[in-house]
Motif scaffolding. Sequence first.
Motif, PDB file in Angstrom:
ATOM      1  N   LEU A 281       0.815  -1.218   0.000  1.00 58.98           N
ATOM      2  CA  LEU A 281       0.000   0.000   0.000  1.00 58.98           C
ATOM      3  C   LEU A 281       0.844   1.261   0.000  1.00 58.98           C
ATOM      4  CD1 LEU A 281      -2.760  -1.100   2.545  1.00 58.98           C
ATOM      5  CD2 LEU A 281      -2.860  -1.124   0.048  1.00 58.98           C
ATOM      6  N   GLN A 282       2.110   1.149   0.387  1.00 55.40           N
ATOM      7  CA  GLN A 282       2.987   2.326   0.377  1.00 55.40           C
ATOM      8  C   GLN A 282       3.187   2.878  -1.029  1.00 55.40           C
ATOM      9  OE1 GLN A 282       3.442  -0.425   2.043  1.00 55.40           O
ATOM     10  NE2 GLN A 282       3.685   0.134   4.201  1.00 55.40           N
ATOM     11  N   LEU A 283       2.931   2.062  -2.050  1.00 58.62           N
ATOM     12  CA  LEU A 283       3.045   2.538  -3.431  1.00 58.62           C
ATOM     13  C   LEU A 283       2.044   3.651  -3.735  1.00 58.62           C
ATOM     14  CD1 LEU A 283       3.494  -0.811  -5.410  1.00 58.62           C
ATOM     15  CD2 LEU A 283       5.238   0.912  -4.948  1.00 58.62           C
ATOM     16  N   LEU A 284       0.974   3.715  -2.967  1.00 60.28           N
ATOM     17  CA  LEU A 284      -0.043   4.741  -3.201  1.00 60.28           C
ATOM     18  C   LEU A 284       0.455   6.136  -2.861  1.00 60.28           C
ATOM     19  CD1 LEU A 284      -3.175   2.867  -1.816  1.00 60.28           C
ATOM     20  CD2 LEU A 284      -2.583   3.277  -4.215  1.00 60.28           C
ATOM     21  N   SER A 285       1.598   6.237  -2.181  1.00 54.62           N
ATOM     22  CA  SER A 285       2.158   7.561  -1.910  1.00 54.62           C
ATOM     23  C   SER A 285       2.713   8.200  -3.179  1.00 54.62           C
ATOM     24  CB  SER A 285       3.267   7.457  -0.855  1.00 54.62           C
ATOM     25  OG  SER A 285       4.341   6.662  -1.335  1.00 54.62           O
ATOM     26  N   ARG A 286       2.915   7.413  -4.203  1.00 54.60           N
ATOM     27  CA  ARG A 286       3.355   7.949  -5.493  1.00 54.60           C
ATOM     28  C   ARG A 286       2.142   8.485  -6.244  1.00 54.60           C
ATOM     29  NH1 ARG A 286       7.472   3.064  -7.360  1.00 54.60           N
ATOM     30  NH2 ARG A 286       8.695   3.039  -5.433  1.00 54.60           N
ATOM     31  N   ARG A 287       2.204   9.733  -6.601  1.00 49.49           N
ATOM     32  CA  ARG A 287       1.026  10.390  -7.179  1.00 49.49           C
ATOM     33  C   ARG A 287       0.539   9.698  -8.437  1.00 49.49           C
ATOM     34  NH1 ARG A 287       2.092  16.776  -7.362  1.00 49.49           N
ATOM     35  NH2 ARG A 287       0.182  16.607  -8.602  1.00 49.49           N
ATOM     36  N   ASN A 288       1.451   9.323  -9.321  1.00 55.40           N
ATOM     37  CA  ASN A 288       1.030   8.708 -10.566  1.00 55.40           C
ATOM     38  C   ASN A 288       0.449   7.310 -10.352  1.00 55.40           C
ATOM     39  OD1 ASN A 288       1.965  11.000 -11.740  1.00 55.40           O
ATOM     40  ND2 ASN A 288       3.160   9.982 -13.319  1.00 55.40           N
ATOM     41  N   PHE A 289       0.988   6.594  -9.378  1.00 57.25           N
ATOM     42  CA  PHE A 289       0.451   5.265  -9.085  1.00 57.25           C
ATOM     43  C   PHE A 289      -0.965   5.389  -8.518  1.00 57.25           C
ATOM     44  CE2 PHE A 289      -0.123   1.305  -6.826  1.00 57.25           C
ATOM     45  CZ  PHE A 289       0.479   0.378  -7.664  1.00 57.25           C
ATOM     46  N   ALA A 290      -1.149   6.300  -7.571  1.00 58.12           N
ATOM     47  CA  ALA A 290      -2.479   6.510  -6.986  1.00 58.12           C
ATOM     48  C   ALA A 290      -3.466   6.992  -8.046  1.00 58.12           C
ATOM     49  CB  ALA A 290      -2.396   7.516  -5.845  1.00 58.12           C
ATOM     50  N   HIS A 291      -3.014   7.911  -8.898  1.00 55.62           N
ATOM     51  CA  HIS A 291      -3.889   8.398  -9.966  1.00 55.62           C
ATOM     52  C   HIS A 291      -4.227   7.281 -10.937  1.00 55.62           C
ATOM     53  CE1 HIS A 291      -4.456  10.071 -14.086  1.00 55.62           C
ATOM     54  NE2 HIS A 291      -5.363  10.790 -13.444  1.00 55.62           N
ATOM     55  N   ILE A 514       5.427  12.382 -16.736  1.00 59.61           N
ATOM     56  CA  ILE A 514       6.373  11.278 -16.801  1.00 59.61           C
ATOM     57  C   ILE A 514       6.853  11.131 -18.235  1.00 59.61           C
ATOM     58  CG2 ILE A 514       5.456   9.997 -14.835  1.00 59.61           C
ATOM     59  CD1 ILE A 514       3.916   8.267 -16.808  1.00 59.61           C
ATOM     60  N   PHE A 515       7.974  10.448 -18.381  1.00 56.69           N
ATOM     61  CA  PHE A 515       8.570  10.260 -19.693  1.00 56.69           C
ATOM     62  C   PHE A 515       8.622   8.769 -20.017  1.00 56.69           C
ATOM     63  CE2 PHE A 515       9.990  14.316 -18.132  1.00 56.69           C
ATOM     64  CZ  PHE A 515       9.908  15.138 -19.242  1.00 56.69           C
ATOM     65  N   PRO A 516       8.771   8.422 -21.286  1.00 52.28           N
ATOM     66  CA  PRO A 516       8.829   7.004 -21.662  1.00 52.28           C
ATOM     67  C   PRO A 516       9.961   6.284 -20.947  1.00 52.28           C
ATOM     68  CG  PRO A 516       8.561   8.397 -23.608  1.00 52.28           C
ATOM     69  CD  PRO A 516       8.826   9.313 -22.452  1.00 52.28           C
ATOM     70  N   PRO A 517       9.851   4.965 -20.786  1.00 47.98           N
ATOM     71  CA  PRO A 517      10.856   4.213 -20.025  1.00 47.98           C
ATOM     72  C   PRO A 517      12.264   4.299 -20.596  1.00 47.98           C
ATOM     73  CG  PRO A 517       8.869   2.908 -20.342  1.00 47.98           C
ATOM     74  CD  PRO A 517       8.705   4.130 -21.174  1.00 47.98           C
ATOM     75  N   TRP A 518      12.390   4.527 -21.895  1.00 44.00           N
ATOM     76  CA  TRP A 518      13.723   4.523 -22.512  1.00 44.00           C
ATOM     77  C   TRP A 518      14.495   5.809 -22.282  1.00 44.00           C
ATOM     78  CZ3 TRP A 518      14.796   8.373 -25.992  1.00 44.00           C
ATOM     79  CH2 TRP A 518      13.708   9.030 -26.575  1.00 44.00           C
ATOM     80  N   THR A 519      13.822   6.882 -21.865  1.00 40.27           N
ATOM     81  CA  THR A 519      14.496   8.171 -21.734  1.00 40.27           C
ATOM     82  C   THR A 519      15.359   8.207 -20.492  1.00 40.27           C
ATOM     83  OG1 THR A 519      12.646   9.120 -20.510  1.00 40.27           O
ATOM     84  CG2 THR A 519      12.602   9.347 -22.906  1.00 40.27           C
ATOM     85  N   ALA A 520      16.335   9.072 -20.513  1.00 41.45           N
ATOM     86  CA  ALA A 520      17.234   9.213 -19.355  1.00 41.45           C
ATOM     87  C   ALA A 520      16.588  10.005 -18.237  1.00 41.45           C
ATOM     88  CB  ALA A 520      18.542   9.879 -19.770  1.00 41.45           C
ATOM     89  N   THR A 521      15.563  10.823 -18.566  1.00 43.72           N
ATOM     90  CA  THR A 521      14.918  11.656 -17.547  1.00 43.72           C
ATOM     91  C   THR A 521      14.112  10.790 -16.610  1.00 43.72           C
ATOM     92  OG1 THR A 521      14.751  13.452 -19.136  1.00 43.72           O
ATOM     93  CG2 THR A 521      13.375  13.591 -17.159  1.00 43.72           C
ATOM     94  N   PRO A 522      14.379  10.809 -15.337  1.00 41.56           N
ATOM     95  CA  PRO A 522      13.643   9.961 -14.397  1.00 41.56           C
ATOM     96  C   PRO A 522      12.243  10.461 -14.182  1.00 41.56           C
ATOM     97  CG  PRO A 522      15.094  11.400 -13.183  1.00 41.56           C
ATOM     98  CD  PRO A 522      15.363  11.665 -14.625  1.00 41.56           C
ATOM     99  N   PRO A 523      11.284   9.555 -14.000  1.00 39.61           N
ATOM    100  CA  PRO A 523       9.926   9.973 -13.706  1.00 39.61           C
ATOM    101  C   PRO A 523       9.802  10.493 -12.291  1.00 39.61           C
ATOM    102  CG  PRO A 523      10.072   7.598 -13.565  1.00 39.61           C
ATOM    103  CD  PRO A 523      11.431   8.095 -13.986  1.00 39.61           C
ATOM    104  N   SER A 524       8.942  11.470 -12.136  1.00 41.49           N
ATOM    105  CA  SER A 524       8.650  11.966 -10.783  1.00 41.49           C
ATOM    106  C   SER A 524       7.544  11.132 -10.199  1.00 41.49           C
ATOM    107  CB  SER A 524       8.228  13.438 -10.850  1.00 41.49           C
ATOM    108  OG  SER A 524       7.864  13.895  -9.591  1.00 41.49           O
ATOM    109  N   SER A 525       7.716  10.706  -8.998  1.00 42.70           N
ATOM    110  CA  SER A 525       6.712   9.824  -8.385  1.00 42.70           C
ATOM    111  C   SER A 525       5.955  10.486  -7.257  1.00 42.70           C
ATOM    112  CB  SER A 525       7.395   8.534  -7.885  1.00 42.70           C
ATOM    113  OG  SER A 525       8.391   8.849  -6.946  1.00 42.70           O
ATOM    114  N   HIS A 526       6.284  11.717  -6.926  1.00 39.53           N
ATOM    115  CA  HIS A 526       5.601  12.362  -5.775  1.00 39.53           C
ATOM    116  C   HIS A 526       5.053  13.700  -6.221  1.00 39.53           C
ATOM    117  CE1 HIS A 526       6.938   9.348  -2.869  1.00 39.53           C
ATOM    118  NE2 HIS A 526       8.119   9.395  -3.473  1.00 39.53           N
TER     119      HIS A 526
END
Length: 526
Positions: A281-291, A514-526
């Motif tokens: 349930l801690q994954l829900l603290s990530r905004r994109n996961f909860a959304h 968020i950006f595609p998985p192949w990009t170097a830019t990390p996704p923001s999760s919060h």
Amino acid sequence: MNTTESVLNAPREVTAERTPVKQPTLSRRLAAGLIGMLLASLLAILNEQVTAFAMADIQGALSIGHDDGTWLTTLFEAANVATMVFAPWFGITFTLKRFTIAAVLATMFFGVLCPFAPSLPALYTLRVLQGIAGGCLPPMLIIVALRYLPPKIKLYGLAGYAMTATFGPALGTPLAALWTEYASWKMAFWQIVPLGVLSCIAIQQGLPDDPLKLERIRAFNWTGFLTGCPAIAMLVIGLLQGDRLDWLSSDFIRVMFIGGTALLAVFLVNEWFHPMPFFKLQLLSRRNFAHGLTTLAGAVILLVGVAAIPGQHLARIHAYRPLQTAPLSLLVALPLLLALPLTAALLNLKRVDSRWVMAGGLVLMIATCLMGSFMTSEWIRDNFYLLQSLQIAAQPMVILAILMGVTTGLPPTEGPFASAMFNSLKTFSAAAATALIEGLGTARERFHSTMLVDQLGNRALVTSQGIDTASGLSELAHRVHEQALVLMSADLYRVMACVAIALLFLVPVLPVRIFPPWTATPPSSH
């Protein structure tokens, strides 16, 4: 001091996600294994959908009454949803390869036996067992995609999973019509055998042999299992039997809802603190996961509603059989084979913002529902073609954007938790959507029938036209019932539009870019 530590820790977490350690490569053999997993997941969806659409013929062939027949679907769905919560844990413990092959073989075995059940309780038992086996399959696909797919093509792998949520259900009506009209009702159970054999061969040859992790059994989450399994099963049973038993007026439904909710609360509290949970349930603290999970629930309700309303209208107003409504489903199903990879290619572009792709899909959903709300009793299959055509673009845009938001940035170690939460919520939402359509549909049909009868009773014109004969009254009652059904379907479209609008309002508020998985830019999760 805590603030400083959190700042110092953040770059290390991002670096760990960006470090190109052991990037997976996709060989032909591994690709065959992934296709096998896709076929296994598709097999489970087709088994669920086709048997549901062919249930009237199955009940007729086995001389099962309507009330008893509803339990064939209810028990299957309850077992199916409850299993999805725990399947990823067992898949990791017994290895994805062995566990998936065993689940496919069990699904086929119980399906072959169903037409030969000697009694109704035996058939109920076989359906429960098949629901358990089938519920193990869809969660495995997300785990494998996150674990083995290279970043460049990860979205295409997720498009394969999206196929099971869009293409698979759309094939349910055409296949049910094919078997019941031109072959045998038994094929609704046996159709999965060729697909199952092919998937087992592909998985056996393609997926690597992981070591068993039987030591995990010693730390098995018994509290979570013994509370979560009955909780979800009871809630699904309450939802699917609620309309038939008049919801909370029934003691049985009250027990299902109250008991299921109480057990679910205990389950969720246990999952928060347990060292080896089924749900993290801690994954829900990530905004994109909860959304993503929030939007998923609404999107599934939309998909089920938009697919069910036309068929329901045509069957009840014009007495269409599945064979006659099949073209509507095929109109969506076949183009999805092209629309899904094209949408994945669009989302794989770094300059494309997945949030606005999702918003575009929701706008198309809203347009579909608003156009459908103007339906009349004269509408036939041809009138729904435009509405269904919009779904070809809308469904991939919404589902793939949700999958991208949920999975981007997730390490493979968290894949099983994400898969358990995503798949169980998806299937539970489908049951809730069915309950919503049935319950709200019944309530609105009764409301409109009452209003129409009241309006007719207040008009002296009724008796002056000679409708006091038996045939005249029968014709009038038929017209009132027909109009009430039309108004009910229009109301359901408006409710679906409200769901889509609510999800649209969340897009600019909750998720972050968020950006595609192949990009170097990390996704923001919060």
